[in-house]
Structures are given as structure tokens and as C-alpha cells.
Design a protein around this motif. Structure first.
Motif, PDB file in Angstrom:
ATOM      1  N   THR A  67      -8.686  80.753  17.465  1.00  0.00           N
ATOM      2  CA  THR A  67      -9.096  79.120  17.256  1.00  0.00           C
ATOM      3  C   THR A  67      -8.187  78.077  18.175  1.00  0.00           C
ATOM      4  N   VAL A  68      -7.279  78.397  18.658  1.00  0.00           N
ATOM      5  CA  VAL A  68      -6.222  77.672  19.595  1.00  0.00           C
ATOM      6  C   VAL A  68      -6.757  77.579  20.926  1.00  0.00           C
ATOM      7  N   ASN A  69      -7.336  76.527  21.293  1.00  0.00           N
ATOM      8  CA  ASN A  69      -7.757  76.604  22.661  1.00  0.00           C
ATOM      9  C   ASN A  69      -7.911  75.233  23.371  1.00  0.00           C
ATOM     10  N   THR A  70      -8.471  74.992  24.462  1.00  0.00           N
ATOM     11  CA  THR A  70      -8.626  73.653  25.067  1.00  0.00           C
ATOM     12  C   THR A  70      -9.692  72.846  24.429  1.00  0.00           C
ATOM     13  N   ASP A  71     -10.638  73.282  23.533  1.00  0.00           N
ATOM     14  CA  ASP A  71     -11.481  72.667  22.711  1.00  0.00           C
ATOM     15  C   ASP A  71     -10.588  71.905  21.561  1.00  0.00           C
ATOM     16  N   THR A  72      -9.555  72.786  20.917  1.00  0.00           N
ATOM     17  CA  THR A  72      -9.108  72.372  19.602  1.00  0.00           C
ATOM     18  C   THR A  72      -7.943  71.557  19.817  1.00  0.00           C
ATOM     19  N   VAL A  73      -7.116  71.981  20.897  1.00  0.00           N
ATOM     20  CA  VAL A  73      -5.659  71.205  21.293  1.00  0.00           C
ATOM     21  C   VAL A  73      -5.991  70.469  22.762  1.00  0.00           C
ATOM     22  N   GLN A  74      -5.770  69.313  22.734  1.00  0.00           N
ATOM     23  CA  GLN A  74      -6.100  68.436  24.052  1.00  0.00           C
ATOM     24  C   GLN A  74      -4.933  67.303  24.174  1.00  0.00           C
ATOM     25  N   LEU A  75      -4.758  67.157  25.655  1.00  0.00           N
ATOM     26  CA  LEU A  75      -3.870  66.264  25.848  1.00  0.00           C
ATOM     27  C   LEU A  75      -4.778  65.188  26.695  1.00  0.00           C
ATOM     28  N   ILE A  76      -4.707  63.877  26.142  1.00  0.00           N
ATOM     29  CA  ILE A  76      -5.685  62.649  26.209  1.00  0.00           C
ATOM     30  C   ILE A  76      -4.605  61.622  27.215  1.00  0.00           C
ATOM     31  N   ASP A  77      -5.108  61.222  28.362  1.00  0.00           N
ATOM     32  CA  ASP A  77      -4.785  60.293  29.016  1.00  0.00           C
ATOM     33  C   ASP A  77      -5.458  59.041  28.630  1.00  0.00           C
ATOM     34  N   ASN A  78      -4.530  58.095  27.823  1.00  0.00           N
ATOM     35  CA  ASN A  78      -4.970  57.039  27.479  1.00  0.00           C
ATOM     36  C   ASN A  78      -5.454  55.956  27.937  1.00  0.00           C
ATOM     37  N   ASP A  79      -4.606  55.857  29.294  1.00  0.00           N
ATOM     38  CA  ASP A  79      -5.106  54.631  30.248  1.00  0.00           C
ATOM     39  C   ASP A  79      -6.593  54.954  31.027  1.00  0.00           C
ATOM     40  N   ARG A  80      -6.621  56.157  31.243  1.00  0.00           N
ATOM     41  CA  ARG A  80      -7.954  56.766  32.044  1.00  0.00           C
ATOM     42  C   ARG A  80      -9.059  57.091  31.027  1.00  0.00           C
ATOM     43  N   HIS A  81      -8.784  57.194  29.830  1.00  0.00           N
ATOM     44  CA  HIS A  81      -9.739  57.689  28.968  1.00  0.00           C
ATOM     45  C   HIS A  81     -10.353  59.020  28.944  1.00  0.00           C
ATOM     46  N   GLN A  82      -9.289  60.160  29.606  1.00  0.00           N
ATOM     47  CA  GLN A  82      -9.764  61.427  29.743  1.00  0.00           C
ATOM     48  C   GLN A  82      -8.874  62.538  29.318  1.00  0.00           C
ATOM     49  N   VAL A  83      -9.402  63.698  29.272  1.00  0.00           N
ATOM     50  CA  VAL A  83      -8.581  64.852  28.986  1.00  0.00           C
ATOM     51  C   VAL A  83      -7.841  65.368  30.122  1.00  0.00           C
ATOM     52  N   VAL A  84      -6.679  65.693  29.917  1.00  0.00           N
ATOM     53  CA  VAL A  84      -5.806  66.147  30.917  1.00  0.00           C
ATOM     54  C   VAL A  84      -5.888  67.583  31.175  1.00  0.00           C
ATOM     55  N   PRO A  85      -6.165  68.337  32.255  1.00  0.00           N
ATOM     56  CA  PRO A  85      -6.187  69.673  32.283  1.00  0.00           C
ATOM     57  C   PRO A  85      -5.154  70.528  31.825  1.00  0.00           C
ATOM     58  N   CYS A  86      -4.900  71.550  30.967  1.00  0.00           N
ATOM     59  CA  CYS A  86      -3.494  72.084  30.440  1.00  0.00           C
ATOM     60  C   CYS A  86      -3.857  73.353  30.046  1.00  0.00           C
ATOM     61  N   THR A  87      -2.906  73.995  30.106  1.00  0.00           N
ATOM     62  CA  THR A  87      -3.028  75.632  29.282  1.00  0.00           C
ATOM     63  C   THR A  87      -2.389  75.339  28.030  1.00  0.00           C
ATOM     64  N   ILE A  88      -3.122  76.036  27.100  1.00  0.00           N
ATOM     65  CA  ILE A  88      -2.597  76.046  25.739  1.00  0.00           C
ATOM     66  C   ILE A  88      -2.400  77.266  25.365  1.00  0.00           C
ATOM     67  N   TYR A  89      -1.233  77.433  24.809  1.00  0.00           N
ATOM     68  CA  TYR A  89      -0.637  78.733  24.465  1.00  0.00           C
ATOM     69  C   TYR A  89      -0.304  78.878  22.932  1.00  0.00           C
ATOM     70  N   TYR A  90      -0.607  79.751  22.227  1.00  0.00           N
ATOM     71  CA  TYR A  90       0.010  79.702  20.729  1.00  0.00           C
ATOM     72  C   TYR A  90       0.878  81.013  20.651  1.00  0.00           C
TER      73      TYR A  90
END
Length: 194
Positions: free
Chosen positions: A49-72
Motif C-alpha cells: 500500500t506504500v507507493n507513488t499514489d499514496t506517498v508524494q513529494l509536491i513542488d509547491n511553487d510549480r503545483h506538480q508532483v515530483v517524480p520519486c522512488t518510494i521505498y518502505y
């Protein structure tokens, strides 16, 4: 005597940390552009359940999701601030300078479904977030770590106990800025400065 049990187990993010340093992320205003974020949790999670849909890094200045790897991963001993689980968020490229970002854990799902669950099917019922700002200006990059014989020590699993560590950089440094406050050796197992 009567009592009421809680409405199922709930998952909480206990800390947002800068990499493995143990330094709190929240409100930091001068983070390096290659920042990796660790989110400490109060219980073990269902990793699926831990993935790029449930955990995100947001660039608040550009209002977009930053591409990341998510690891639990589970911490069986509660190593990082007594956490039992840790989510690591690693941006795929360096972040932008002087930019405000937010880390969101358990992003609200569009279909209303509960996102992150623990390994006993308890839901994380609210989302947790924290914000930080990257540093302004060019960043000095570490190009290599080596011992006194010139051998690479990056991710070395069998380094002798008396190893000296040298650090190579991508540019000339102002010697007045190189000291024990700006360069530290961290014992990752005990989360202490050596």
C-alpha cells in the motif's frame, strides 16, 4: 467496569527526517538539492500500500508532483526515533533551488479508498505532511569518498575500524566553511555523530 476499544488500529507518521541524519525535515529552509526523506512510522505497514499514489513529494511553487522512488522497510528494533517502519522518498533528480516542497503521506485517494494500511489491515485514516525549502544558489557536490590508500569507501560493508575518510568535491571550497559543523560522520546504526 466497562470500557470501549478503539475503532481499529490507526497508522501515524511520527517524524519526517532528512535522510538517515535524524534531523527533522519540517520547516527546514536550506536543504540540499539531493535531499532524501525518511518518514518514521509508529507501526509496520503492508508494503503493497506504500507507493507513488499514496506517498508524494509536491513542488509547491510549480503545483506538480515530483517524480520519486518510494521505498518502505520495517525496522524490527525501532532504530530511527523508535519507529517501527520507515518510508524513504528519493527524488529521481536534484530538486530546484530556493523552492518550497511538501511531503504527503497517505495522499487522499480520488475514489475515496483508504490508502496506506498496516500489516494488520489497520488504515492510516488521515494524511500527514510536512514542508521544507531547498537552499538558494549552487550546490557543492561530493564526487567521491575514499580512505587513506585511495580506495573507494562509498557503501563499503567491510571497512576497518580505524578507517580514515577523505571527501572529494566538484569545486574548490572556502576553507572557512569546512569544519565539524558542516561535515559530519554519522553512525547509522546508532544515529549518532561520531
Amino acid at each position: 467496569i466497562s470500557f470501549t476499544t478503539r475503532d481499529g488500529p490507526k497508522v501515524y507518521a511520527t517524524d519526517f527526517l532528512i535522510g538517515s541524519t535524524g534531523v527533522p525535515l519540517n520547516g527546514n529552509k536550506s536543504l540540499p538539492l539531493n535531499t532524501r526523506i525518511n518518514v518514521a512510522l509508529d507501526r509496520w505497514l503492508d508494503w503493497s500500500t506504500v507507493n507513488t499514489d499514496t506517498v508524494q513529494l509536491i513542488d509547491n511553487d510549480r503545483h506538480q508532483v515530483v517524480p520519486c522512488t518510494i521505498y518502505y522497510y520495517d525496522l524490527r528494533r525501532g532504530d530511527i526515533n523508535m519507529a517501527l517502519g520507515v518510508i524513504t522518498v528519493t527524488p529521481l533528480q536534484n530538486l530546484s533551488t530556493a523552492t518550497n516542497y511538501t511531503v504527503m503521506v497517505n495522499v487522499p485517494m480520488k475514489n475515496g479508498a483508504i490508502g496506506i494500511r498496516d500489516n494488520e489491515s489497520g488504515a492510516m485514516t488521515t494524511y500527514n505532511n510536512t514542508s521544507f525549502t531547498t537552499r538558494d544558489g549552487p550546490q557543492v557536490t561530493v564526487t567521491r569518498l575514499f580512505n587513506s590508500t585511495g580506495q573507494r569507501v562509498w557503501d563499503n560493508k567491510n571497512a576497518p575500524l580505524d578507517t580514515s575518510v577523505g571527501v572529494g568535491f566538484d569545486r574548490w571550497l572556502d576553507m572557512g566553511t569546512v569544519n565539524s559543523n558542516t561535515i559530519r560522520l554519522i553512525d547509522d546504526d546508532h544515529h549518532q555523530i561520531v
